[in-house]
Design an enzyme around this catalytic site. Structure first.
Site, PDB file in Angstrom:
ATOM      1  CG  ASP A   1      -1.513  -1.147   1.181  1.00 24.03           C
ATOM      2  OD1 ASP A   1      -2.025  -1.926   0.290  1.00 24.03           O
ATOM      3  OD2 ASP A   1      -2.612  -1.062   2.477  1.00 24.03           O
TER       4      ASP A   1
ATOM      5  CE  LYS B   1      -4.384  -4.102   1.353  1.00 22.21           C
ATOM      6  NZ  LYS B   1      -5.327  -3.575   2.037  1.00 22.21           N
TER       7      LYS B   1
ATOM      8  CB  CYS C   1      -2.324  -2.813   5.326  1.00 18.42           C
ATOM      9  SG  CYS C   1      -4.245  -2.010   4.661  1.00 18.42           S
TER      10      CYS C   1
HETATM   11  C1  VGL Z   1      -5.010   1.077   5.989  1.00 20.20           C
HETATM   12  C2  VGL Z   1      -6.435   1.499   6.890  1.00 20.20           C
HETATM   13  C3  VGL Z   1      -7.230   1.227   6.145  1.00 20.20           C
HETATM   14  C4  VGL Z   1      -3.388   0.446   5.546  1.00 20.20           C
HETATM   15  C5  VGL Z   1      -5.783   1.006   4.308  1.00 20.20           C
HETATM   16  O1  VGL Z   1      -3.030   0.318   4.277  1.00 20.20           O
HETATM   17  O2  VGL Z   1      -2.804  -0.060   6.552  1.00 20.20           O
HETATM   18  N1  VGL Z   1      -4.814   1.208   7.275  1.00 20.20           N
HETATM   19  N2  VGL Z   1      -6.885   0.788   4.904  1.00 20.20           N
END
Ligand code: VGL
Ligand code: ZN
Length: 201
Positions: free
Chosen positions: A8, A106, A151
């Protein structure tokens, strides 16, 4: 053989983004270098529909940071982030994407959040990540990216539960720290589960 999983590294998680991770931008140079050291480089992307259940704006009466219950699972209310196709959902511009051969999306199901690159938070649906790694014959995973306490944490825990050997690059991760000890606890949990922590602070 070993693979690098970049979790991410998207604009919304960088300073100035919708769900900014402090110093999220500071890891990108390191990640670019790490990519040159592994046979396979795979990236995950948080990739939500606009009406995703994790957004406070889609849950009447909630504020960002609240925790509610959805389908008997606790769900943190996040600001709108990583909406499919938006600038915020795009890879950070500093991230070198030339060596990334697979991208795993995702969080695409509007009813359930998905912190891990392998499974949704209910562990009901699976992404293609495990299958892709099996096809590559990879059992050694090196993990980096954002965010340490969400994540990255759940991707590491699921990887270990699936039987992978996991090394975490602590100099190439950053966390949200909604509560002050979240990152510290996440590092502890990943180590306890069996991950090797490299460059631990
Ligand atoms: C994430 C919070 C909400 C992450 C993704 O990538 O860690 N954190 N969505
Ligand atoms: Zn998300």
């Amino acid at each position: 053989m070993a693979a690098l999983i970049i979790v991410d590294v998207q604009n919304d998680f960088l300073p100035g983004g919708a769900l900014a991770v402090p110093e999220g931008d500071k890891i990108i140079e390191r990640i670019n270098h790490l990519q040159t050291e592994y046979e396979h480089v795979i990236a995950t992307m948080d990739w939500h529909p606009p009406d995703h259940c994790s957004f406070a704006s889609n849950n009447k009466g909630t504020n960002v940071g609240d925790t509610i219950e959805i389908d008997s699972l606790p769900q943190i209310m996040w600001p709108e982030h990583c909406v499919q196709g938006s600038f915020g959902a795009s890879f950070a511009s500093e991230l070198d994407i030339r060596l990334i051969t697979e991208v795993i999306h995702k969080g695409t199901n509007l009813d359930i959040d998905s912190y891990s690159g392998f499974f949704d938070n209910h562990r009901k649906n699976e992404t293609s990540l495990h299958q892709i790694l099996s096809g590559m014959n990879e059992s050694n995973l090196n993990i980096c990216g954002l965010a340490t306490d969400y994540c990255v944490l759940y991707t590491v825990l699921d990887a270990i539960s699936l039987g992978y050997t996991v090394r975490l690059h602590c100099d190439a991760i950053r966390g949200v720290n909604l509560h002050p000890k979240d990152v510290e606890n996440a590092l502890h949990n990943m180590e306890q589960a069996g991950a090797t922590l490299l460059e631990r602070p």
